[in-house]
Design a protein around this motif. Structure first.
Motif, PDB file in Angstrom:
ATOM      1  N   LEU A 179     -25.315  34.343  11.581  1.00 56.08           N
ATOM      2  CA  LEU A 179     -24.689  34.955  10.902  1.00 56.08           C
ATOM      3  C   LEU A 179     -25.264  34.842   9.129  1.00 56.08           C
ATOM      4  CD1 LEU A 179     -25.421  38.316   9.744  1.00 56.08           C
ATOM      5  CD2 LEU A 179     -23.211  38.774   9.313  1.00 56.08           C
ATOM      6  N   HIS A 180     -24.612  33.298   9.429  1.00 58.75           N
ATOM      7  CA  HIS A 180     -24.720  31.753   8.775  1.00 58.75           C
ATOM      8  C   HIS A 180     -25.339  30.727   9.426  1.00 58.75           C
ATOM      9  CE1 HIS A 180     -20.870  33.478   6.685  1.00 58.75           C
ATOM     10  NE2 HIS A 180     -21.993  33.779   5.657  1.00 58.75           N
ATOM     11  N   ALA A 181     -26.493  30.702   8.708  1.00 59.72           N
ATOM     12  CA  ALA A 181     -27.758  30.135   9.557  1.00 59.72           C
ATOM     13  C   ALA A 181     -27.002  28.598   9.601  1.00 59.72           C
ATOM     14  CB  ALA A 181     -28.919  29.812   8.410  1.00 59.72           C
ATOM     15  N   ARG A 182     -26.629  28.075   9.003  1.00 60.85           N
ATOM     16  CA  ARG A 182     -25.793  26.166   9.143  1.00 60.85           C
ATOM     17  C   ARG A 182     -24.467  26.472  10.155  1.00 60.85           C
ATOM     18  NH1 ARG A 182     -22.745  24.881   3.866  1.00 60.85           N
ATOM     19  NH2 ARG A 182     -21.701  26.434   3.821  1.00 60.85           N
ATOM     20  N   GLU A 183     -24.233  27.490  10.946  1.00 58.45           N
ATOM     21  CA  GLU A 183     -22.990  27.475  11.736  1.00 58.45           C
ATOM     22  C   GLU A 183     -23.557  27.376  12.977  1.00 58.45           C
ATOM     23  OE1 GLU A 183     -20.729  30.769  10.774  1.00 58.45           O
ATOM     24  OE2 GLU A 183     -20.984  29.697   8.229  1.00 58.45           O
ATOM     25  N   TRP A 184     -24.530  26.227  13.347  1.00 59.46           N
ATOM     26  CA  TRP A 184     -25.307  26.138  14.461  1.00 59.46           C
ATOM     27  C   TRP A 184     -24.311  26.127  16.273  1.00 59.46           C
ATOM     28  CZ3 TRP A 184     -28.917  21.418  14.761  1.00 59.46           C
ATOM     29  CH2 TRP A 184     -30.187  21.428  13.914  1.00 59.46           C
ATOM     30  N   TRP A 235     -28.341  24.897   4.811  1.00 60.37           N
ATOM     31  CA  TRP A 235     -28.460  26.336   4.618  1.00 60.37           C
ATOM     32  C   TRP A 235     -27.145  27.700   5.020  1.00 60.37           C
ATOM     33  CZ3 TRP A 235     -31.246  28.002   0.310  1.00 60.37           C
ATOM     34  CH2 TRP A 235     -30.928  29.141   0.520  1.00 60.37           C
ATOM     35  N   ARG A 236     -27.273  28.190   4.437  1.00 60.95           N
ATOM     36  CA  ARG A 236     -26.173  29.084   4.765  1.00 60.95           C
ATOM     37  C   ARG A 236     -26.701  31.058   5.460  1.00 60.95           C
ATOM     38  NH1 ARG A 236     -20.454  30.902   4.609  1.00 60.95           N
ATOM     39  NH2 ARG A 236     -20.260  33.001   3.190  1.00 60.95           N
ATOM     40  N   LYS A 237     -27.029  31.213   4.431  1.00 60.52           N
ATOM     41  CA  LYS A 237     -27.823  32.516   3.781  1.00 60.52           C
ATOM     42  C   LYS A 237     -28.876  33.195   4.301  1.00 60.52           C
ATOM     43  CE  LYS A 237     -27.234  32.003  -1.470  1.00 60.52           C
ATOM     44  NZ  LYS A 237     -27.556  32.145  -2.174  1.00 60.52           N
ATOM     45  N   PHE A 317     -18.894  35.825  15.269  1.00 56.73           N
ATOM     46  CA  PHE A 317     -19.108  33.823  15.505  1.00 56.73           C
ATOM     47  C   PHE A 317     -19.266  33.339  14.114  1.00 56.73           C
ATOM     48  CE2 PHE A 317     -18.051  35.550  19.877  1.00 56.73           C
ATOM     49  CZ  PHE A 317     -17.278  34.682  20.732  1.00 56.73           C
ATOM     50  N   HIS A 318     -18.402  32.301  13.862  1.00 55.84           N
ATOM     51  CA  HIS A 318     -18.783  31.427  12.529  1.00 55.84           C
ATOM     52  C   HIS A 318     -18.203  30.389  12.934  1.00 55.84           C
ATOM     53  CE1 HIS A 318     -20.451  34.594   9.423  1.00 55.84           C
ATOM     54  NE2 HIS A 318     -19.594  35.700   9.993  1.00 55.84           N
ATOM     55  N   SER A 319     -18.648  29.461  11.962  1.00 59.96           N
ATOM     56  CA  SER A 319     -17.325  28.118  11.746  1.00 59.96           C
ATOM     57  C   SER A 319     -17.987  27.518  10.481  1.00 59.96           C
ATOM     58  CB  SER A 319     -18.428  26.601  12.947  1.00 59.96           C
ATOM     59  OG  SER A 319     -19.975  26.788  12.351  1.00 59.96           O
ATOM     60  N   TYR A 320     -16.743  26.681  10.134  1.00 56.46           N
ATOM     61  CA  TYR A 320     -15.759  26.230  10.783  1.00 56.46           C
ATOM     62  C   TYR A 320     -13.785  26.730  10.199  1.00 56.46           C
ATOM     63  CZ  TYR A 320     -15.539  22.868   7.262  1.00 56.46           C
ATOM     64  OH  TYR A 320     -15.852  22.049   5.628  1.00 56.46           O
TER      65      TYR A 320
HETATM   66 ZN    ZN Z   1     -20.072  31.631   8.712  1.00 54.45          ZN
END
Ligand code: ZN
Length: 463
Positions: A179-184, A235-237, A317-320
């Motif tokens: 959902l957050h772009a950079r959280e590969w 990028w996050r959004k 699921f997110h990070s970190y």
């Molecule tokens: Zn996140």
């Protein structure tokens, strides 16, 4: 003449937007403010050109570790300044770009058959979608491709359903990634879990795969995810340009206003705490709750599922940070009991975290976001709990604690995935033990054995 100028302008825009932001020689420092004054100084630094924080604004507090990224030309000035205010700053990354390059690296001969993907590198959106397509083709009786709506740039939001059709009325779970772009790392965690559900021979995995109907969405923010490959790794959004404004005052690139933080855009206590109305902020919540098509698509899908059967699980699921978060993200202390089954959710998470740690010795914390991370409102998983009333809802903040942050080396993908699987298996076991659902096949089997034993006992009794 005007025509020529406009062509030049267009070319300039195309040229700028096509360039991948370089983080050559960018440094990362970690430090821990000890006083409110130091916290205040750091918060001011967030609005200084050339500095960008890996740590979100709300997390900057006394005794908490903060990670700050800066251009190499600011290095000396930064170190001197930190010394002058009594802050001990340790450099943790010498060259951010080299970590990005490591994440972008592809093994040789990759790409001929996506089903040979082995979780040793980070796939882009095209590869993830190709993997889902081919996986569905290989398991036609079990896997269905899902398409739950369009992103702001018109990309489909896709996923797969894994359904072994064990129950008349299915018990279902949703897994939400990226959902957050950079959280590969979250993307490849979900494709891994899906692959294990389909191919693992482990009896515990088989049980979980077959007793729950899984709806798995590796990439719920496809525009932002693509943008992390084409333009800016950090990028996050999402990529909604309708709030475009000059970000000069915020000292960040104007481009940052071209997006909404999807995990602040859901319609549960929207914009109450831990979210921003400034389009230049990383946590910009959007003009209204559910202003974004991505959050609407997810929410509508969850509501649809509730009509199809029992939607038991929702895991985001997110990070970190290495945490399993329990809703609600705005509650701390005794207020956590606003969630009626908080004690169950906490027990499930804490047991899951124990099993997770046992795999590769990676510590995880458990609690609400307000208790252990920062206050948040308008997040997806809180909405799923508070409005959609799904029983078992959690949010994983995956590896690591900031050493690599979002730029987790590809060698850590598989260990991360292994420990997450261990956590989920245990969380399901505890959920069943508490009594949220019972297995179809097992209970029938146990009943038969008990009946036979009873008959035997009666017979021996009589003999
Ligand atoms: Zn996140």
């Amino acid at each position: 003449m005007i025509y020529k100028i406009s062509i030049l302008v267009v070319l300039a825009i195309v040229y700028t937007s096509a360039e991948y932001v370089s983080y050559d020689n960018y440094k990362v420092y970690k430090l821990q403010p000890k006083t409110e004054e130091q916290v205040e100084l750091l918060r001011k630094l967030q609005h200084t050109k050339g500095y960008s924080f890996w740590t979100l604004f709300d997390y900057v507090k006394v005794d908490r570790e903060v990670r700050i990224m800066l251009e190499s030309k600011n290095e000396r000035e930064f170190e001197n300044y930190m010394k002058s205010v009594g802050l001990d700053a340790t450099k943790t990354v010498e060259d951010v770009q080299s970590l990005i390059d490591a994440q972008l690296k592809r093994p040789q001969n990759v790409g001929r058959n996506i089903l040979e993907y082995d979780w040793t590198y980070y796939p882009n959106l095209e590869e993830v979608e190709e993997w889902m397509n081919k996986t569905a083709e290989r398991h036609p009786n079990v896997v269905t491709l899902l398409d739950i709506g369009r992103s702001i740039e018109g990309r489909p939001i896709r996923g797969i359903k894994i359904d072994y059709k064990k129950r008349d009325k299915p018990v279902m779970g949703v897994l939400e990634g990226t959902l957050h772009a950079r959280e590969w790392i979250t993307t490849v965690t979900l494709t891994w879990l899906a692959n294990e559900f389909l191919n693992s021979k482990d009896e515990n995995v088989r049980f979980l795969a077959e007793n729950i109907v899984w709806h798995i969405f590796p990439v719920t923010n496809p525009d932002g995810f693509v943008y992390t490959f084409t333009d800016d790794r950090m990028w996050r959004k999402n990529r909604n340009p309708s709030n475009f404004t000059s970000c000069v005052a915020s000292n960040v690139r104007d481009d940052l206003s071209n997006g909404v933080d999807l995990n602040r855009n859901f319609g549960f206590l929207w914009m109450t705490v831990g979210a921003s109305q400034n389009p230049c902020a990383q946590t910009f919540a959007g003009q209204t709750a559910f202003s974004e098509p991505e959050s609407r698509a997810l929410a509508n899908y969850v509501l649809d599922l509730k009509n199809q059967g029992e939607l038991l699980y929702y895991m985001a699921f997110h990070s970190y940070s290495q945490m399993i978060l329990v809703p609600y993200s705005h509650t701390a202390g005794a207020n956590v009991l606003e969630v009626p089954n908080y004690a169950d959710l906490f027990e499930i998470a804490i047991k899951g975290a124990e099993k997770l740690t046992a795999v590769h010795n990676i510590p995880y914390q458990v609690g609400t976001s307000a208790d252990i991370l920062y206050e948040v409102s308008g997040s997806g998983f809180d909405w799923v709990k508070g409005e959609a009333k799904v029983p078992i809802v959690h949010l994983f903040e995956l590896r690591d604690l900031g050493q690599y942050g979002f730029l987790l080396p590809p060698e850590q993908i598989i260990p991360n995935n292994e420990e997450v699987m261990a956590a989920i298996l245990e969380m399901d076991r505890v959920t069943r033990k508490i009594g949220y659902y019972s297995p179809v096949s097992d209970s029938g089997y146990t009943l038969k054995i008990n009946a036979l034993l009873l008959i035997a006992a009666v017979m021996f009794g009589f003999v």
